[in-house]
Design a protein around this motif. Structure first.
Motif, PDB file in Angstrom:
ATOM      1  N   ASP A 249       0.882 -21.048  -1.157  1.00  0.00           N
ATOM      2  CA  ASP A 249       0.369 -22.337  -1.631  1.00  0.00           C
ATOM      3  C   ASP A 249       1.249 -22.911  -2.734  1.00  0.00           C
ATOM      4  OD1 ASP A 249      -1.716 -22.186   0.123  1.00  0.00           O
ATOM      5  OD2 ASP A 249      -3.185 -21.496  -1.359  1.00  0.00           O
ATOM      6  N   ALA A 250       1.683 -22.053  -3.646  1.00  0.00           N
ATOM      7  CA  ALA A 250       2.518 -22.511  -4.754  1.00  0.00           C
ATOM      8  C   ALA A 250       3.860 -23.028  -4.257  1.00  0.00           C
ATOM      9  CB  ALA A 250       2.722 -21.373  -5.753  1.00  0.00           C
ATOM     10  N   VAL A 251       4.446 -22.345  -3.269  1.00  0.00           N
ATOM     11  CA  VAL A 251       5.721 -22.797  -2.709  1.00  0.00           C
ATOM     12  C   VAL A 251       5.546 -24.145  -2.019  1.00  0.00           C
ATOM     13  CG1 VAL A 251       7.450 -22.299  -0.949  1.00  0.00           C
ATOM     14  CG2 VAL A 251       6.729 -20.508  -2.508  1.00  0.00           C
TER      15      VAL A 251
ATOM     16  N   HIS B 254       8.837 -34.095  -8.779  1.00  0.00           N
ATOM     17  CA  HIS B 254       9.264 -34.025 -10.180  1.00  0.00           C
ATOM     18  C   HIS B 254      10.550 -33.216 -10.347  1.00  0.00           C
ATOM     19  CE1 HIS B 254       5.479 -35.855 -11.251  1.00  0.00           C
ATOM     20  NE2 HIS B 254       4.863 -34.949 -10.500  1.00  0.00           N
ATOM     21  N   ARG B 255      11.251 -33.471 -11.438  1.00  0.00           N
ATOM     22  CA  ARG B 255      12.547 -32.846 -11.676  1.00  0.00           C
ATOM     23  C   ARG B 255      12.436 -31.344 -11.962  1.00  0.00           C
ATOM     24  NH1 ARG B 255      15.326 -33.849 -16.967  1.00  0.00           N
ATOM     25  NH2 ARG B 255      16.547 -31.979 -16.981  1.00  0.00           N
ATOM     26  N   SER B 256      11.306 -30.916 -12.491  1.00  0.00           N
ATOM     27  CA  SER B 256      11.155 -29.507 -12.837  1.00  0.00           C
ATOM     28  C   SER B 256      10.764 -28.640 -11.639  1.00  0.00           C
ATOM     29  CB  SER B 256      10.108 -29.348 -13.936  1.00  0.00           C
ATOM     30  OG  SER B 256       8.849 -29.796 -13.478  1.00  0.00           O
ATOM     31  N   CYS B 257      10.369 -29.234 -10.530  1.00  0.00           N
ATOM     32  CA  CYS B 257       9.896 -28.462  -9.375  1.00  0.00           C
ATOM     33  C   CYS B 257      10.944 -27.514  -8.791  1.00  0.00           C
ATOM     34  CB  CYS B 257       9.363 -29.392  -8.304  1.00  0.00           C
ATOM     35  SG  CYS B 257       7.789 -30.130  -8.743  1.00  0.00           S
ATOM     36  N   PRO B 258      12.203 -27.939  -8.568  1.00  0.00           N
ATOM     37  CA  PRO B 258      13.177 -26.977  -8.038  1.00  0.00           C
ATOM     38  C   PRO B 258      13.445 -25.800  -8.971  1.00  0.00           C
ATOM     39  CG  PRO B 258      14.000 -29.213  -7.810  1.00  0.00           C
ATOM     40  CD  PRO B 258      12.759 -29.293  -8.625  1.00  0.00           C
ATOM     41  N   ILE B 259      13.407 -26.039 -10.268  1.00  0.00           N
ATOM     42  CA  ILE B 259      13.631 -24.965 -11.241  1.00  0.00           C
ATOM     43  C   ILE B 259      12.495 -23.956 -11.184  1.00  0.00           C
ATOM     44  CG2 ILE B 259      13.905 -24.465 -13.690  1.00  0.00           C
ATOM     45  CD1 ILE B 259      14.937 -27.426 -13.930  1.00  0.00           C
ATOM     46  N   ILE B 260      11.265 -24.447 -11.166  1.00  0.00           N
ATOM     47  CA  ILE B 260      10.092 -23.571 -11.128  1.00  0.00           C
ATOM     48  C   ILE B 260      10.017 -22.849  -9.782  1.00  0.00           C
ATOM     49  CG2 ILE B 260       7.575 -23.537 -11.250  1.00  0.00           C
ATOM     50  CD1 ILE B 260       7.813 -25.971 -13.145  1.00  0.00           C
ATOM     51  N   LEU B 261      10.370 -23.542  -8.701  1.00  0.00           N
ATOM     52  CA  LEU B 261      10.361 -22.926  -7.375  1.00  0.00           C
ATOM     53  C   LEU B 261      11.362 -21.782  -7.296  1.00  0.00           C
ATOM     54  CD1 LEU B 261       9.328 -22.980  -4.459  1.00  0.00           C
ATOM     55  CD2 LEU B 261      11.102 -24.644  -3.950  1.00  0.00           C
ATOM     56  N   LYS B 262      12.534 -21.983  -7.872  1.00  0.00           N
ATOM     57  CA  LYS B 262      13.544 -20.929  -7.882  1.00  0.00           C
ATOM     58  C   LYS B 262      13.062 -19.715  -8.672  1.00  0.00           C
ATOM     59  CE  LYS B 262      18.461 -20.344  -8.739  1.00  0.00           C
ATOM     60  NZ  LYS B 262      19.701 -20.985  -9.200  1.00  0.00           N
ATOM     61  N   ALA B 263      12.389 -19.953  -9.810  1.00  0.00           N
ATOM     62  CA  ALA B 263      11.850 -18.858 -10.620  1.00  0.00           C
ATOM     63  C   ALA B 263      10.729 -18.135  -9.875  1.00  0.00           C
ATOM     64  CB  ALA B 263      11.354 -19.391 -11.951  1.00  0.00           C
ATOM     65  N   LEU B 264       9.899 -18.889  -9.163  1.00  0.00           N
ATOM     66  CA  LEU B 264       8.800 -18.287  -8.403  1.00  0.00           C
ATOM     67  C   LEU B 264       9.330 -17.402  -7.278  1.00  0.00           C
ATOM     68  CD1 LEU B 264       5.718 -18.203  -7.928  1.00  0.00           C
ATOM     69  CD2 LEU B 264       6.024 -20.139  -6.393  1.00  0.00           C
ATOM     70  N   LYS B 265      10.344 -17.879  -6.573  1.00  0.00           N
ATOM     71  CA  LYS B 265      10.938 -17.071  -5.507  1.00  0.00           C
ATOM     72  C   LYS B 265      11.631 -15.839  -6.075  1.00  0.00           C
ATOM     73  CE  LYS B 265      11.580 -20.680  -2.069  1.00  0.00           C
ATOM     74  NZ  LYS B 265      12.552 -21.460  -1.293  1.00  0.00           N
TER      75      LYS B 265
ATOM     76  N   ARG C  96       5.019 -28.111 -18.040  1.00  0.00           N
ATOM     77  CA  ARG C  96       3.620 -27.639 -18.024  1.00  0.00           C
ATOM     78  C   ARG C  96       2.770 -28.443 -17.057  1.00  0.00           C
ATOM     79  NH1 ARG C  96       3.876 -27.466 -23.966  1.00  0.00           N
ATOM     80  NH2 ARG C  96       4.609 -25.369 -24.422  1.00  0.00           N
ATOM     81  N   ARG C  97       3.113 -29.705 -16.880  1.00  0.00           N
ATOM     82  CA  ARG C  97       2.374 -30.559 -15.949  1.00  0.00           C
ATOM     83  C   ARG C  97       2.450 -29.980 -14.533  1.00  0.00           C
ATOM     84  NH1 ARG C  97       4.433 -36.625 -15.603  1.00  0.00           N
ATOM     85  NH2 ARG C  97       6.262 -35.484 -14.903  1.00  0.00           N
ATOM     86  N   ILE C  98       3.570 -29.393 -14.179  1.00  0.00           N
ATOM     87  CA  ILE C  98       3.749 -28.816 -12.849  1.00  0.00           C
ATOM     88  C   ILE C  98       3.197 -27.391 -12.804  1.00  0.00           C
ATOM     89  CG2 ILE C  98       5.447 -28.273 -11.076  1.00  0.00           C
ATOM     90  CD1 ILE C  98       5.074 -31.280 -11.795  1.00  0.00           C
ATOM     91  N   ILE C  99       3.421 -26.636 -13.879  1.00  0.00           N
ATOM     92  CA  ILE C  99       2.961 -25.240 -13.940  1.00  0.00           C
ATOM     93  C   ILE C  99       1.447 -25.155 -13.758  1.00  0.00           C
ATOM     94  CG2 ILE C  99       2.632 -23.356 -15.602  1.00  0.00           C
ATOM     95  CD1 ILE C  99       5.352 -23.234 -14.490  1.00  0.00           C
ATOM     96  N   ASN C 100       0.710 -26.121 -14.319  1.00  0.00           N
ATOM     97  CA  ASN C 100      -0.747 -26.097 -14.210  1.00  0.00           C
ATOM     98  C   ASN C 100      -1.223 -26.270 -12.774  1.00  0.00           C
ATOM     99  OD1 ASN C 100      -1.073 -25.706 -16.953  1.00  0.00           O
ATOM    100  ND2 ASN C 100      -1.149 -27.890 -17.390  1.00  0.00           N
ATOM    101  N   GLN C 101      -0.390 -26.842 -11.919  1.00  0.00           N
ATOM    102  CA  GLN C 101      -0.768 -27.032 -10.519  1.00  0.00           C
ATOM    103  C   GLN C 101      -0.714 -25.731  -9.714  1.00  0.00           C
ATOM    104  OE1 GLN C 101      -1.825 -30.018  -9.305  1.00  0.00           O
ATOM    105  NE2 GLN C 101      -1.620 -30.762 -11.408  1.00  0.00           N
ATOM    106  N   ILE C 102       0.116 -24.765 -10.137  1.00  0.00           N
ATOM    107  CA  ILE C 102       0.289 -23.552  -9.327  1.00  0.00           C
ATOM    108  C   ILE C 102      -0.376 -22.323  -9.931  1.00  0.00           C
ATOM    109  CG2 ILE C 102       2.442 -24.400  -8.360  1.00  0.00           C
ATOM    110  CD1 ILE C 102       3.881 -22.361 -10.168  1.00  0.00           C
TER     111      ILE C 102
END
Length: 113
Positions: free
Chosen positions: A37-39, A47-58, A24-30
């Protein structure tokens, strides 16, 4: 029950091995940012969760392009949320025969563009 807009594509990533608080700490940034901008934000954060969230966003952007057949459009991250998933229970042995519980947290990540 979840309802989404007609012109919205969703990506759900379930049972990700990361704590919801850390994600959630990373999700709130995007939240409420454009796709570009989010990418950029996700690719620069360490952070460790960034690649996971980036993959989901793409994946959500790819779903949008696949469903609606448009290529060059400014996508907006409309909804991002992280929910708790069931956690694994483990036992850590302690002094005098006691056992302390360890909870290994998982997350469900939902991204809509």
């Amino acid at each position: 029950m979840e309802t989404y807009n007609i012109h919205e594509a969703v990506c759900k990533v379930r049972y990700v091995k990361i704590s919801p608080i850390k994600a959630r700490r990373i999700i709130n940034q995007i939240r409420n940012r454009t796709f570009k901008d989010a990418v950029t934000i996700l690719s620069l954060l360490p952070h460790r969760s960034c690649p996971i969230i980036l993959k989901a966003l793409k994946s959500a952007a790819s779903n949008f392009r696949q469903v609606f057949g448009v290529d060059n459009i400014d996508l907006l991250v409309t909804e991002v949320k992280v929910d708790n998933a069931p956690f694994l229970k483990r036992i850590c042995p302690h002094a005098q025969g006691r056992a302390f519980p360890i909870k290994k947290h998982f997350s469900h990540i939902t991204i809509a563009v």
